[in-house]
Scaffold this motif. Structure first.
Motif, PDB file in Angstrom:
ATOM      1  N   UNK A  11       0.844  -1.197   0.000  1.00  0.00           N
ATOM      2  CA  UNK A  11       0.000   0.000   0.000  1.00  0.00           C
ATOM      3  C   UNK A  11       0.886   1.257   0.000  1.00  0.00           C
ATOM      4  N   UNK A  12       1.963   1.225   0.800  1.00  0.00           N
ATOM      5  CA  UNK A  12       2.861   2.385   0.878  1.00  0.00           C
ATOM      6  C   UNK A  12       3.470   2.716  -0.465  1.00  0.00           C
ATOM      7  N   UNK A  13       3.917   1.673  -1.171  1.00  0.00           N
ATOM      8  CA  UNK A  13       4.519   1.889  -2.488  1.00  0.00           C
ATOM      9  C   UNK A  13       3.499   2.483  -3.456  1.00  0.00           C
ATOM     10  N   UNK A  14       2.273   1.940  -3.407  1.00  0.00           N
ATOM     11  CA  UNK A  14       1.225   2.461  -4.282  1.00  0.00           C
ATOM     12  C   UNK A  14       0.988   3.936  -3.995  1.00  0.00           C
ATOM     13  N   UNK A  15       0.913   4.263  -2.718  1.00  0.00           N
ATOM     14  CA  UNK A  15       0.668   5.658  -2.340  1.00  0.00           C
ATOM     15  C   UNK A  15       1.833   6.541  -2.787  1.00  0.00           C
ATOM     16  N   UNK A  16       3.060   6.022  -2.690  1.00  0.00           N
ATOM     17  CA  UNK A  16       4.218   6.816  -3.125  1.00  0.00           C
ATOM     18  C   UNK A  16       4.207   7.067  -4.630  1.00  0.00           C
ATOM     19  N   UNK A  17       3.814   6.061  -5.394  1.00  0.00           N
ATOM     20  CA  UNK A  17       3.718   6.255  -6.846  1.00  0.00           C
ATOM     21  C   UNK A  17       2.649   7.310  -7.146  1.00  0.00           C
ATOM     22  N   UNK A  18       1.494   7.177  -6.476  1.00  0.00           N
ATOM     23  CA  UNK A  18       0.427   8.164  -6.670  1.00  0.00           C
ATOM     24  C   UNK A  18       0.894   9.562  -6.283  1.00  0.00           C
ATOM     25  N   UNK A  19       1.640   9.654  -5.183  1.00  0.00           N
ATOM     26  CA  UNK A  19       2.098  10.966  -4.719  1.00  0.00           C
ATOM     27  C   UNK A  19       3.054  11.588  -5.729  1.00  0.00           C
ATOM     28  N   UNK A  20       3.933  10.753  -6.272  1.00  0.00           N
ATOM     29  CA  UNK A  20       4.864  11.258  -7.286  1.00  0.00           C
ATOM     30  C   UNK A  20       4.083  11.832  -8.473  1.00  0.00           C
ATOM     31  N   UNK A  21       3.103  11.071  -8.947  1.00  0.00           N
ATOM     32  CA  UNK A  21       2.327  11.496 -10.116  1.00  0.00           C
ATOM     33  C   UNK A  21       1.527  12.756  -9.808  1.00  0.00           C
ATOM     34  N   UNK A  22       0.928  12.761  -8.624  1.00  0.00           N
ATOM     35  CA  UNK A  22       0.058  13.868  -8.261  1.00  0.00           C
ATOM     36  C   UNK A  22       0.856  15.146  -8.010  1.00  0.00           C
ATOM     37  N   UNK A  23       1.968  15.030  -7.264  1.00  0.00           N
ATOM     38  CA  UNK A  23       2.684  16.261  -6.914  1.00  0.00           C
ATOM     39  C   UNK A  23       3.401  16.846  -8.124  1.00  0.00           C
ATOM     40  N   UNK A  24       3.715  16.013  -9.117  1.00  0.00           N
ATOM     41  CA  UNK A  24       4.332  16.553 -10.331  1.00  0.00           C
ATOM     42  C   UNK A  24       3.309  16.788 -11.445  1.00  0.00           C
ATOM     43  N   UNK A  25       2.035  16.632 -11.086  1.00  0.00           N
ATOM     44  CA  UNK A  25       0.937  16.817 -12.054  1.00  0.00           C
ATOM     45  C   UNK A  25       1.210  16.099 -13.364  1.00  0.00           C
ATOM     46  N   UNK A  26       1.560  14.829 -13.262  1.00  0.00           N
ATOM     47  CA  UNK A  26       1.881  14.040 -14.443  1.00  0.00           C
ATOM     48  C   UNK A  26       0.594  13.715 -15.202  1.00  0.00           C
ATOM     49  N   UNK A  27       0.646  13.872 -16.509  1.00  0.00           N
ATOM     50  CA  UNK A  27      -0.496  13.517 -17.355  1.00  0.00           C
ATOM     51  C   UNK A  27      -0.628  12.004 -17.407  1.00  0.00           C
ATOM     52  N   UNK A  28      -1.853  11.535 -17.598  1.00  0.00           N
ATOM     53  CA  UNK A  28      -2.024  10.094 -17.724  1.00  0.00           C
ATOM     54  C   UNK A  28      -3.486   9.750 -17.926  1.00  0.00           C
ATOM     55  N   UNK A  29      -3.736   8.467 -18.085  1.00  0.00           N
ATOM     56  CA  UNK A  29      -5.106   7.988 -18.260  1.00  0.00           C
ATOM     57  C   UNK A  29      -5.459   6.989 -17.153  1.00  0.00           C
ATOM     58  N   UNK A  30      -6.741   6.753 -16.980  1.00  0.00           N
ATOM     59  CA  UNK A  30      -7.204   5.806 -15.955  1.00  0.00           C
ATOM     60  C   UNK A  30      -7.103   4.376 -16.424  1.00  0.00           C
ATOM     61  N   UNK A  31      -6.599   3.539 -15.541  1.00  0.00           N
ATOM     62  CA  UNK A  31      -6.610   2.109 -15.820  1.00  0.00           C
ATOM     63  C   UNK A  31      -7.764   1.454 -15.075  1.00  0.00           C
ATOM     64  N   UNK A  32      -8.000   0.170 -15.353  1.00  0.00           N
ATOM     65  CA  UNK A  32      -9.077  -0.544 -14.657  1.00  0.00           C
ATOM     66  C   UNK A  32      -8.821  -0.600 -13.154  1.00  0.00           C
ATOM     67  N   UNK A  33      -7.558  -0.688 -12.752  1.00  0.00           N
ATOM     68  CA  UNK A  33      -7.267  -0.696 -11.313  1.00  0.00           C
ATOM     69  C   UNK A  33      -7.470   0.685 -10.687  1.00  0.00           C
ATOM     70  N   UNK A  34      -7.062   1.734 -11.400  1.00  0.00           N
ATOM     71  CA  UNK A  34      -7.301   3.095 -10.907  1.00  0.00           C
ATOM     72  C   UNK A  34      -8.801   3.308 -10.703  1.00  0.00           C
TER      73      UNK A  34
END
Ligand SMILES: *[C@@H]1O[C@H](CO)[C@@H](O)[C@H](O)[C@H]1NC(C)=O
Ligand SMILES: *[C@@H]1O[C@H](CO)[C@@H](O)[C@H](O)[C@H]1NC(C)=O
Length: 424
Positions: A115-138
């Motif tokens: 869970x921590x790793x998932x949250x860290x990946x999300x935080x990286x994407x969110x804080x750098x406002x990375x563009x992307x698309x939704x996956x089935x897991x998202x």
């Protein structure tokens, strides 16, 4: 004569009997109706947990994704699934620089690592406002979080969720046996009445639930802001998690209802950029499957009858069909108006889809589609494609383990480089 004569008494009695009978019929009818509608089981009117917000397609302006700017790189990255360490390795390997590079992810950021790793990946994407698309897991994480917010809006909801967290810190609701244990506890506890608040087929305390629960409001906002499709009209590129169809699967390629069977109508038919943009949009918006959230986040194959399938076992990979159609696009070199085009040649310009999701297929590079899910969460590899590698410099210092790269043709006449690192 008394009004209570024998006759009128009888009439009155009949009326009473009739009234009773009618009331009985009415009440049973209503009761049955209520039962059918589940009012006695208190059928819940669930709000929409999908949070699509009409965010189906987002346009990426050239200012955000500067295709022609040789000083900038565009890097698309495959399914990360919370593999935070591998993400760091890959970004290192390509010398990612947030000031110079535009990063885009193709979804499924979380849930296979901790869970921590998932949250860290999300935080990286969110804080750098990375563009992307939704996956089935998202999408599953978004739905659980929307559900939690709804539960929290009910008196006692917060207590119920906290009690489950505390009592079952390690239970995995995705596993059938553990799920049964949780269910029987809910049923016999004082929280039994909450059971009906969980939609059918949803099981609390699984991985998506845990990530949803651990996200800050900011991360939830980031995840829900992700569209299903990102379109770069200047790059003639589309990003999507699972896939898209290049044509109506049930119609002939030359059918006038096919977006690529004719040129669209624009004010100036010589404005190639506009024609291409309109046509790309037509593919994204006029083919029903491409507007279906489930399809674009789950499709793998197309079956013989034109039905999309989430399984790779039967039918044809959608990317094969896409590449086949695009390879028939012959630009405007043919005769005017599209009338002279044969089924082997279509009045269109090809464009490229970059996607993930199909880990089973691994790196799947075709001329007009780039499949980037190389199964990092299964201990295989994490891959990215660096678009326009004319500016791509390999450092002499390769930090990441077992890095690999290959040059590919990309878009109208570009070059790109696919780079991957080991996740083992
Ligand atoms: C994720 O990666 C970042 C950057 O390398 C690091 O700072 C962080 O500690 C990592 N998170 C976990 C849970 O290992
Ligand atoms: C994809 O299309 C190109 C032509 O645009 C063709 O040369 C190539 O063989 C196709 N690739 C696959 C894997 O079908």
């Amino acid at each position: 004569m008394s009004i209570w004569s024998g006759d009128s008494l009888r009439t009155c009695f009949s009326f009473v009997v009739l009234a009773f009978f009618l009331t009985f019929v009415f009440v049973t009818g209503v009761l049955q109706e209520i039962k059918k509608n589940g009012a006695f089981n208190q059928k819940i009117d669930f709000p929409d947990f999908g949070h699509y917000n009409g965010n189906f397609i987002k346009n990426i302006p050239n200012s955000v994704l500067p295709i022609d700017d040789r000083g900038k790189r565009i890097i698309a990255i495959g399914d990360i699934h919370g593999m935070n360490g591998s993400l760091t390795d890959l970004l290192d390997e390509i010398h990612y620089d947030s000031k110079r590079d535009s990063l885009i992810h193709v979804g499924d950021l979380e849930t296979r690592a901790t869970i921590h790793d998932s949250i860290d990946v999300l935080s990286f994407m969110s804080s750098n406002r990375i563009l992307g698309v939704r996956g089935n897991n998202d999408q599953k994480v978004i739905e659980w979080r929307a559900w939690m917010n709804w539960i929290l809006s009910h008196p006692g909801g917060q207590e119920w969720l906290s009690v489950m967290d505390t009592r079952w810190p390690h239970l995995d609701g995705d596993k059938r046996l553990q799920r049964a244990e949780l269910e029987s506890w809910v049923e016999t506890s004082k929280y039994a009445s909450w059971k009906k608040m969980v939609p059918t087929g949803w099981y609390p305390l699984g991985k998506h639930y845990r990530v949803a629960r651990a996200m800050s409001p900011g991360l939830f906002e980031y995840l829900s802001s992700l569209p299903l499709v990102l379109h770069s009209p200047t790059g003639h590129m589309v990003f999507v998690h699972a896939g898209l169809l290049s044509s109506h699967p049930k119609l002939q390629a030359s059918d006038p209802r096919q977006p690529l069977s004719h040129w669209p109508t624009v004010d100036d038919q010589h404005d190639i950029a506009k024609l291409r943009n309109q046509q790309e949009l037509a593919v994204l918006t006029e083919i029903p499957e491409n507007k279906d959230p489930w399809t674009v986040t789950n499709i793998k194959n197309v079956m013989d009858k034109g039905i999309v399938s989430p399984s790779p076992r039967k039918g044809t990979p959608w990317s094969q069909l896409w590449n086949d159609t695009m390879s028939k696009c012959s630009g405007n070199s043919g005769t005017n108006g599209g009338k002279a085009y044969q089924p082997t040649s279509l009045p269109c310009y090809p464009f490229t889809v970059v996607y993930g999701h199909a880990a089973g297929r691994g790196l799947d590079i075709k001329r007009w589609s780039i499949g980037l899910d190389t199964g990092c969460s299964y201990g295989r590899r994490l891959s990215a494609v660096v678009l326009d590698s004319s500016t791509y410099q390999f450092g002499n210092s390769i930090h990441a383990r077992a890095s690999q790269s290959q040059e590919i043709d990309f878009g109208d006449n570009g070059q790109a480089r696919v780079v991957s690192v080991s996740c083992a």
